[in-house]
Design a protein around this motif. Structure first.
Motif, mmCIF file in Angstrom:
data_model
loop_
_atom_site.group_PDB
_atom_site.id
_atom_site.type_symbol
_atom_site.label_atom_id
_atom_site.label_comp_id
_atom_site.label_asym_id
_atom_site.label_seq_id
_atom_site.Cartn_x
_atom_site.Cartn_y
_atom_site.Cartn_z
ATOM 1 N N ARG A 146 -4.208 -2.998 -6.477
ATOM 2 C CA ARG A 146 -3.208 -4.058 -6.588
ATOM 3 C C ARG A 146 -1.899 -3.410 -7.038
ATOM 4 O O ARG A 146 -1.645 -3.227 -8.219
ATOM 5 C CB ARG A 146 -3.663 -5.095 -7.604
ATOM 6 C CG ARG A 146 -2.687 -6.237 -7.774
ATOM 7 C CD ARG A 146 -3.154 -7.149 -8.896
ATOM 8 N NE ARG A 146 -2.112 -8.135 -9.161
ATOM 9 C CZ ARG A 146 -1.787 -8.558 -10.365
ATOM 10 N NH1 ARG A 146 -2.382 -8.059 -11.407
ATOM 11 N NH2 ARG A 146 -0.853 -9.455 -10.529
ATOM 12 N N LYS A 194 5.447 -1.043 1.849
ATOM 13 C CA LYS A 194 5.221 0.195 1.114
ATOM 14 C C LYS A 194 6.096 0.145 -0.139
ATOM 15 O O LYS A 194 7.146 -0.494 -0.137
ATOM 16 C CB LYS A 194 5.597 1.420 1.959
ATOM 17 C CG LYS A 194 5.068 1.421 3.397
ATOM 18 C CD LYS A 194 3.564 1.435 3.476
ATOM 19 C CE LYS A 194 3.057 1.577 4.907
ATOM 20 N NZ LYS A 194 3.393 0.443 5.782
ATOM 21 N N ASP A 226 1.277 -7.249 11.044
ATOM 22 C CA ASP A 226 -0.162 -7.109 10.856
ATOM 23 C C ASP A 226 -0.758 -6.606 12.167
ATOM 24 O O ASP A 226 -0.734 -7.300 13.184
ATOM 25 C CB ASP A 226 -0.757 -8.464 10.475
ATOM 26 C CG ASP A 226 -2.265 -8.415 10.256
ATOM 27 O OD1 ASP A 226 -2.851 -7.319 10.398
ATOM 28 O OD2 ASP A 226 -2.839 -9.465 9.955
ATOM 29 N N HIS A 256 1.059 -3.081 8.628
ATOM 30 C CA HIS A 256 -0.050 -3.397 7.716
ATOM 31 C C HIS A 256 0.422 -4.089 6.431
ATOM 32 O O HIS A 256 -0.156 -5.081 6.015
ATOM 33 C CB HIS A 256 -0.862 -2.155 7.339
ATOM 34 C CG HIS A 256 -1.281 -1.306 8.483
ATOM 35 N ND1 HIS A 256 -2.030 -1.794 9.535
ATOM 36 C CD2 HIS A 256 -1.040 0.014 8.757
ATOM 37 C CE1 HIS A 256 -2.244 -0.805 10.403
ATOM 38 N NE2 HIS A 256 -1.652 0.286 9.951
ATOM 39 N N SER A 257 1.421 -3.513 5.754
ATOM 40 C CA SER A 257 1.860 -4.052 4.460
ATOM 41 C C SER A 257 3.232 -3.478 4.150
ATOM 42 O O SER A 257 3.711 -2.569 4.838
ATOM 43 C CB SER A 257 0.888 -3.647 3.338
ATOM 44 O OG SER A 257 1.082 -2.279 3.002
ATOM 45 N N THR A 289 -2.501 3.694 3.082
ATOM 46 C CA THR A 289 -2.352 3.318 4.488
ATOM 47 C C THR A 289 -3.126 4.276 5.384
ATOM 48 O O THR A 289 -3.819 3.855 6.316
ATOM 49 C CB THR A 289 -0.863 3.303 4.872
ATOM 50 O OG1 THR A 289 -0.163 2.430 3.984
ATOM 51 C CG2 THR A 289 -0.676 2.825 6.303
ATOM 52 N N SER A 333 7.570 -2.811 9.068
ATOM 53 C CA SER A 333 6.506 -2.063 8.405
ATOM 54 C C SER A 333 5.167 -2.525 8.939
ATOM 55 O O SER A 333 4.968 -3.711 9.206
ATOM 56 C CB SER A 333 6.574 -2.294 6.888
ATOM 57 O OG SER A 333 5.506 -1.641 6.233
ATOM 58 N N ILE A 341 -7.374 0.284 -1.328
ATOM 59 C CA ILE A 341 -6.227 -0.500 -1.786
ATOM 60 C C ILE A 341 -6.394 -0.857 -3.255
ATOM 61 O O ILE A 341 -7.457 -1.283 -3.687
ATOM 62 C CB ILE A 341 -6.082 -1.800 -0.961
ATOM 63 C CG1 ILE A 341 -5.748 -1.440 0.474
ATOM 64 C CG2 ILE A 341 -4.995 -2.700 -1.534
ATOM 65 C CD1 ILE A 341 -5.631 -2.624 1.377
ATOM 66 N N VAL A 377 6.917 -7.396 8.025
ATOM 67 C CA VAL A 377 5.608 -6.742 8.028
ATOM 68 C C VAL A 377 4.833 -7.197 9.254
ATOM 69 O O VAL A 377 4.686 -8.396 9.489
ATOM 70 C CB VAL A 377 4.818 -7.059 6.746
ATOM 71 C CG1 VAL A 377 3.417 -6.449 6.814
ATOM 72 C CG2 VAL A 377 5.562 -6.542 5.525
ATOM 73 N N MET A 429 0.837 -1.194 0.000
ATOM 74 C CA MET A 429 0.000 0.000 0.000
ATOM 75 C C MET A 429 0.872 1.244 0.000
ATOM 76 O O MET A 429 1.930 1.284 0.616
ATOM 77 C CB MET A 429 -0.896 0.022 1.237
ATOM 78 C CG MET A 429 -1.991 -1.027 1.229
ATOM 79 S SD MET A 429 -3.142 -0.817 2.604
ATOM 80 C CE MET A 429 -2.105 -1.336 3.978
#
Length: 507
Positions: free
Chosen positions: A229, A198, A217, A195-196, A6, A193, A227, A215, A1
């Motif tokens: 792809r 970057k 979560d 959530h995801s 984000t 990082s 979001i 990453v 993301m």
């Protein structure tokens, strides 16, 4: 993301009361502490008589709030913790202020002047929580502090460093270091990082500055509207390249690679050989008549046919069995420019590489004739000739355009697929973009490697793969071949590595 996606995800979660900022900060701090212990298991052991030393750098935003939470976790494990605070407690968000106050039960949040930080001392661990993913301007005021810490890290006075979300000063979207002339950022051994990933973790200077990226979560469910792809990891479906038993060669497509004049045929031969290895049922190499004799050698599986004019090419392309055409490798700009109109008018799957891209850059009138079956494979220099405006925006000192964004804007403008080559290769269509980041393949920087990639794409297009899918599979095969060959690689080696890779995939 991206950074914006984000922020949108977090804002949506807060609006739905699925999470609150303070709880998210506590989860983030705990996640970083977990990642530290996973990366360095030896740090789990407490040392009451010789406590480990940590330096935590906290900024004025919520990234600094994460730092205060991490400092508290370290202190509770018996570490000797120093916190340097580049901000004012009264100006923190309520959540970051609560984290600051909770830390102050354990120790001091020492204010530091980032323009004159003084000696930073020695530490076993540096936690960089100065700036996070929201940074969009150069960190000019903080360069003396960042430089002092980078020097301490380089000299071994700081044993290891952890970046919270991103190394401070790294743009989350472009991977550019947002510093002025002579500025330095602190390279991280570990980046955590939230959530995801970057884009900045994978693009430009990001991989060199981020070290290992983990990453965490934090438990938010991202809304579909936030979001797109934008990042992609290898999917087995993209590499399902097996041939069906009993199929005829024409079932797997006829690919044509147009070659250049005498003495310039090596690039086209590399591309044609690669198209064969990718599984095209039939591949024809098409030089001008004057260059035919130099293409008489192996591989004997290649067909040869002379093409001297755009009219001859147009007549040949009327054969409905030809599925894919490659124009550019070693072709010569003048020949590529002469053949481009016929290749585009044909309307079939078309790979434009090297000299064909240079020819297209000088013929703006032809850009309107590109179509979704076209794939352009520029390196940065060729992209700059095609899109000088986008290249200038990528070099902007403030809010620079990322390679991801630039490639996607180019794809939208042309209505075609762009494969922007590099260690952070971008595959962009008008609808989505993909990052394939492999900064460990330096031996691919060799003459002819791009011709092999163009041939792989052409071969896969001949097998009726959609353009983005053909590019995805070709890039992955190309990278895996380079990885297996390793040091000493030359472009001729790459097609020969493919049978073993394809055999392993079928298994």
């Amino acid at each position: 993301m991206t950074a914006a996606q984000t922020r949108a995800m977090e804002s949506d979660a807060f609006a739905r009361r699925a999470a609150d900022a303070g709880d998210l900060m506590r989860r983030a701090g705990a996640a970083v502490m977990t990642a530290i212990l996973q990366t360095w298991p030896e740090l789990r052991a407490e040392r009451p008589h010789d406590p480990r030393r940590a330096l935590v750098l906290c900024g004025p935003g919520n990234n600094g709030g994460d730092g205060f939470v991490i400092a508290r976790h370290l202190a509770q494990r018996g570490w000797q913790v120093r916190v340097l605070f580049c901000g004012e407690a009264m100006r923190l968000s309520p959540e970051a202020r609560a984290a600051h106050d909770a830390w102050c039960v354990h120790g001091e949040a020492r204010p530091v002047d980032p323009s004159d930080p003084g000696p930073v001392g020695a530490s076993d661990l540096l936690v960089d929580a100065l700036f996070g993913f929201g940074l969009s301007r150069p960190v000019t005021d903080h360069q003396p502090l960042l430089a002092a810490l980078a020097s301490a890290r380089a000299e071994g006075r700081i044993a290891a460093s952890v970046a919270v979300d991103l190394p401070s000063g790294l743009c989350a979207d472009s991977g550019r270091a947002l510093v002025g002339p002579g500025g330095r950022l602190i390279p991280a051994d570990l980046t955590v990082s939230f959530h995801s990933l970057k884009p900045g973790h994978l693009l430009a200077e990001g991989p060199a500055l981020c070290g290992r990226v983990m990453v965490a979560d934090l438990g938010l469910a991202p809304p579909a509207t936030a979001i797109r792809r934008s990042l992609w990891q290898a999917r087995p479906a993209a590499l399902n390249l097996a041939k069906a038993p009993g199929a005829h060669k024409y079932d797997h497509g006829h690919a044509v690679v147009l070659a250049g004049g005498p003495g310039a045929g090596g690039a086209a031969r590399l591309a044609a050989r690669s198209a064969l290895r990718a599984g095209a049922g039939l591949v024809t190499l098409a030089p001008p008549k004057a260059a035919m004799p130099e293409h008489a050698g192996p591989p004997d599986a290649l067909m040869r046919r002379a093409v001297d004019s755009a009219e001859a090419l147009a007549e040949w392309l009327s054969d409905g069995r030809i599925r894919a055409l490659c124009l550019g490798p070693g072709c010569g700009i003048a020949r590529a420019e002469a053949l481009l109109p016929a290749a585009l008018d044909w309307g079939g799957a078309l790979v434009l590489d090297a000299d064909a891209i240079s020819a297209l850059a000088s013929r703006a009138d032809l850009r309107a004739t590109l179509h979704p079956g076209c794939v352009l494979t520029p390196h940065d220099g060729e992209f700059a000739r095609l899109f000088p405006d986008l290249t200038a925006r990528m070099k902007a000192p403030v809010a620079p355009l990322s390679r991801l964004e630039a490639a996607q804007e180019a794809a939208r403008y042309l209505g075609a697929t762009i494969l922007l080559k590099g260690p952070d290769t971008i595959i962009a269509t008008p609808d989505h973009a993909i990052i394939h980041s492999r900064h460990d393949l330096g031996w691919l920087a060799t003459a002819g490697a791009g011709d092999v990639l163009a041939g792989l794409i052409t071969g896969l297009l001949a097998r009726a793969r959609a353009a983005p899918e053909a590019c995805e599979a070709a890039v992955l095969l190309h990278a895996e071949a380079a990885h297996r060959i390793g040091p000493g690689l030359i472009a001729d080696d790459l097609p020969e590595a493919l049978p073993a890779i394809l055999r392993d995939l079928e298994r």
